[in-house]
Design an enzyme around this catalytic site. Structure first.
Site, short mmCIF file in Angstrom:
data_model
loop_
_atom_site.label_atom_id
_atom_site.label_comp_id
_atom_site.label_asym_id
_atom_site.label_seq_id
_atom_site.Cartn_x
_atom_site.Cartn_y
_atom_site.Cartn_z
N LYS A 179 0.84 -1.20 0.00
CA LYS A 179 0.00 0.00 0.00
C LYS A 179 0.87 1.26 0.00
CE LYS A 179 -1.80 -1.59 3.74
NZ LYS A 179 -2.58 -1.97 4.94
N THR A 211 -9.88 7.86 8.19
CA THR A 211 -9.03 6.78 7.66
C THR A 211 -8.71 5.74 8.74
OG1 THR A 211 -7.08 8.15 8.11
CG2 THR A 211 -7.99 8.23 5.88
N GLY A 213 -8.74 2.46 10.48
CA GLY A 213 -9.09 1.09 10.13
C GLY A 213 -9.07 0.78 8.65
N THR A 214 -8.42 1.61 7.84
CA THR A 214 -8.40 1.34 6.40
C THR A 214 -7.64 0.05 6.09
OG1 THR A 214 -6.52 2.87 6.24
CG2 THR A 214 -8.70 3.72 5.64
N GLY A 215 -6.52 -0.18 6.78
CA GLY A 215 -5.76 -1.40 6.54
C GLY A 215 -6.52 -2.64 6.96
N CYS A 216 -7.21 -2.56 8.08
CA CYS A 216 -8.03 -3.68 8.54
C CYS A 216 -9.12 -3.98 7.52
CB CYS A 216 -8.67 -3.35 9.89
SG CYS A 216 -7.53 -2.94 11.22
#
Length: 272
Positions: A179, A211, A213-216
């Site tokens: 990412k 933004t 928790g975007t990775g989760c």
């Protein structure tokens, strides 16, 4: 057949990240979500105020009990917190061998709080990463996994993706979803690499503070979509599109005063 998916991660009481976010994303994308709690946190949209570990033996018991009864088609692994938990999760995944195993190597929260013991990084890199079918690090996490400074250009991202892929087993289809949101500029470029193909996935940057928790959410979306797609790049693009729209529609929510959550149910709830 509706896929059964599993998230092994931590709990964020505000619901923007961790298991609660994962369950929302998986459910929104047509999967039946199950969960194993690997860590507990006290946090909100402004930061993390405390972390309470879950005993590694109990994490093992949760995993074994679930797999003894439920067919699991895709697994997402997020915050593990401790070295002992990381080792147990790696051991049980090696035993059960889920077809789709997505690792989001959670190390630092959006607020800057550390979520993984330094001693656990080695276990993550040596025991868990090799057996994953996809890893989804951001640029700082990639730097930690590679024991190198975070990259600063798309060219360096390509080199990092190649190095990350070499940490994974060489057999079968295994992918790095790197990412690029930490790079400056109006475009966010993510890379998808399987050791051969290098696919750029660009998107315009959305100007928002929502933004958390975007990775989760992305890794959970991948775990939900990979069992539903025959082609990994198509599943990756669909997951990225889902997250992009969830961020774009996040302003319809009013949750906290810090980094707010994305709108996991933007396709299901009416626009406000």
């Amino acid at each position: 057949m509706i896929p059964n998916t599993l998230t092994i991660a931590g709990v964020d009481p505000s619901g923007g990240a961790g298991i609660l976010a994962d369950v929302k994303a998986m459910s929104a994308l047509g999967a039946y979500a199950t969960a194993v709690i690997a860590a507990l946190t006290a946090q909100n949209t402004q930061g993390v105020t405390g972390i309470s570990p879950v005993p590694a033996d109990f994490v093992r018991q949760q995993i074994d009990t679930l797999f003894a009864d439920v067919r699991i088609d895709g697994v997402k692994i997020g915050m593990l917190g401790q070295e002992a938990v990381t080792t147990v999760v790696a051991e049980r995944m090696a035993h059960f061998k889920p077809r789709h195993l997505v690792l989001d190597p959670v190390m630092i929260a959006k607020s800057g709080d550390h979520l993984l013991e330094k001693s656990a990084v080695h276990a993550l890199r040596e025991q868990l990463v090799p057996q994953c079918t996809m890893i989804t690090p951001n640029l700082p996490e990639a730097g930690v996994l590679l024991d190198a400074r975070p990259v600063e250009t798309v060219k360096e991202m390509r080199q990092a993706a190649e190095r990350l892929r070499r940490l994974m087993n060489h057999s079968d289809q295994r992918w790095v979803f790197l990412k690029g949101g930490h790079l400056p500029g109006s475009d966010c470029i993510d890379l998808l690499h399987d050791g051969d193909k290098m696919i750029e996935m660009p998107a315009k940057r959305i100007d928002t503070a929502n933004t958390h928790g975007t990775g989760c959410t992305l890794s959970a979306a991948l775990a939900a979509l990979l069992p539903q797609y025959s082609n990994v790049p198509d599943a990756a693009l669909a997951a990225k599109k889902y997250l992009y729209e969830a961020i774009a529609r996040s302003g319809e929510l009013t949750v906290g005063s810090g980094h707010g959550p994305v709108h996991h149910f933007h396709k299901l709830w009416p626009s406000s």
